[in-house]
Design an enzyme around this catalytic site. Sequence first.
Site, short mmCIF file in Angstrom:
data_model
loop_
_atom_site.label_atom_id
_atom_site.label_comp_id
_atom_site.label_asym_id
_atom_site.label_seq_id
_atom_site.Cartn_x
_atom_site.Cartn_y
_atom_site.Cartn_z
N THR A 86 1.08 -1.18 0.01
CA THR A 86 0.07 0.03 -0.23
C THR A 86 0.88 1.18 -0.05
O THR A 86 2.04 1.08 0.37
CB THR A 86 -0.78 0.02 1.34
OG1 THR A 86 -0.02 0.08 2.50
CG2 THR A 86 -1.76 -1.23 1.45
N ASP A 87 0.18 2.34 -0.56
CA ASP A 87 0.88 3.54 -0.10
C ASP A 87 0.65 3.76 1.41
O ASP A 87 -0.24 3.07 1.96
CB ASP A 87 0.37 4.82 -0.92
CG ASP A 87 1.19 5.89 -0.87
OD1 ASP A 87 2.25 5.96 -0.03
OD2 ASP A 87 0.95 6.82 -1.68
#
Length: 802
Positions: free
Chosen positions: A298-299
């Site tokens: 994920t960011d």
Amino acid sequence: MRNRFQFSLIACALAGVVGCSADVQQVASQAGPNALSFNDRNHNNKLDIYEDTSAPVTARADDLISRLTLEQKVKMVTGTGFSVSGVGGSEKVPGAAGSTFEIPELGIPAMVLTDGPAGVRIEPKRENDDATYYATAFPIATLLASSWDKTLVAEVGAAMGEEVKEYGADIFLAPGMNIHYNPLGGRNFEYYSEDPYLSGNLAASIVNGIESNGVGATIKHFVTNSAETSRMWMDAHVNERAYRELYLRGFEIAVKESQPWAIMTSYNKVNGTYTSQDEVLLTDVLRGEWGFEGLVMTDWFAGDSAPAQMQAGNDLIMPGMPDQRQAIIDAVKNGTLDESTLDRNLRKIFTVMFASPSFNHYDYSDKPDLKGHAEVARQAAAEGVVLLKNKGDALPLTGSQTVAAFGNTSYEFIAGGTGSGDVNEAYTVSLVQGLENSPLKVERSLQKSYDAFMAAEKAKQPEKKNFFDLLPPLPEFEPSEAMVAKLANSTDVALITLGRNAGEFQDRGVEGDFDLTDAEQSLITKVSKAFHAKGKKVVVALNIGNVIETASWRDKVDAIVLPWQGGQEAGNALVDVLTGKVNPSGKLATTFPMSYSDVASSDSFPGFNVSDEEVTDPYIGLFVGHHSQLNYEDGVYVGYRYYDAFNIAPAYPFGYGLSYSSFNYSDLQVTSNDGNGNVTLSATISNQGDAAGKEVVQLYVSAPKGSLAKPVKELKGFTKTAALRPGQSETVTFTLTPKLLASFNPAQRAWVADAGEYTLMLGASSADIRATATINLATPVVADKVSVTLNPSPKVKEITAQ
Ligand code: BGC
């Protein structure tokens, strides 16, 4: 003496950031004195399967997974947390963005993840340590793209990767490769181009360069992360054709051409689903259709459901928070998430981990080749300089002329943008320092006036509120008419630098950012008038991260040169071009429109709020915005595809750039054509000028309409010649495939090259086609059938071209 943990807590309290102490605690707890290497453990000299490098990777991963408790598994699919004070999450490499957990009892070390993309972002100084840990600030991605040089970009990647490895990290959070959707996009400087073919190919080159060091690259932000405004709550509504042809296509090319270790999902949703929670996107398309083998992360703090991220095939949640771990454990326990899904994700993570320097006990030096890399940075910065205008051969500047340098940023060059894409470099060579390192001379009284003015203005600036804060630029120094008139007498040439900065969290504005400020306009007018009155030339340098307005003032000056934000050697590189030591060969990877209102998405960007309620991220409280939506109404007509189709003349078209030489295109031949879309071409490029130079040659294809409207032309190939001496020629070759000729036809669930005539165009830019050939397809060719239907868009109303 305070330990690091206490120090972080104090800094955290000072920062007054929501939830900060919990985060810091997390980071601190992963650093234990008990990190055993497997060599230290009692093995009776026998390796377990997961440690045995001769065993198949899947067997090693499965063996390791079989030894983990549920709690350990959940730790390994999440990072160790985040410290706002250190702006990162790694104890091993301070300032690195994040880290995975270690499992000391199994000899599993932490992997360190570091930003990206203009160089390694780590803290340059450490407590109780006299050594420094500066990293090289390479030119921004938009500049690298303007070089159109895959070999050069791979060399830059190789240099970056060496710094990743020698500073003890494992995975580089770069390259960024979103499409330049709108010139106001705050992070455009981190991305390559408005064109997916150029973006995808350059991303693949840099990935291959980075990974040649045995460290990982991460292509990001997957996908359609075009705006920074409300980026955590943004829903991109995009129809499937544009989604596939523009936004996914670059990633598809990069995955297929470089198989990166990692991909980072974006913050936003697409068509109602967070990309990090989109199983169709991550599992069916990315892995199923494209064959991606690496890990998906994920960011930082993205999405709203850790179990949904696990289910989607988002293997690693970064930076990783306790409540996310708890949510995954709860989901497994209550049966809504199968433990085998975690195992699947762990297999991806461990496959990468087994290859990582940390797992293999790489003895990093903390002494990367900074000197060598400064040279790489300088060469790359010069190769990406674009010469936009050169009336009356104002450039190159010869001999030991004295330069009157105007514009604040002449004296304080901007090396790159802000936020996570920033780099802590040891120095930045300004334009004026670059001039000082050359035979040219700098006018001293003007320099003194600028220095004094800027020092006084800096003293008035507010403190940065946090790492991501972008301070307003200093007001432009406004020399009096008398002063300028005097300088026009005493110096040989005027050089005006215009500077812009931008970065994560915020999009740019039109007034005073895309458009020039009144002070800048009046500076250009005043200086041009005075210098022209004395028969002297005026050169403007654009020290910018993305597109600005040029049409209103360009006629007043003799030359315009675009050095972008060229990293720490920017000033030297620009002066190499100004003096003709390097013949400019850069070309625009993104269009410069006449005005902002000419941009296809000028009315819709950066979307609209779907609710008035202000929302804040639950972890660090720095991300603030609204639930919002951006409709991609321009469909496939972004950048030059739009200007071409709607007959809007840009200020400087895609692919444009001048040289001190000129090139002739001849002998375009279709050298092979199987009638099914596999075509090879060649042409001769000769240097007709007096200076040695390189030419970027672009191949555009105009496809027959078939059942879909098509852009007038699309980039389907590019190459850069060697430095050709005057009179010298080079044969360039290109290969087309059915997929390159095809458009995505949603009704047929396939990339289809329609039957009919294709015009193949070799151009010096998208608007300067020098040679054409045609080929025919007797029947349509299905180039690539897709199995997956992406999340349907709530039908965006699109503009259409005739
Ligand atoms: C950015 C990413 C970056 C990450 C770690 C995020 O805010 O969007 O590009 O890699 O932080 O610093």
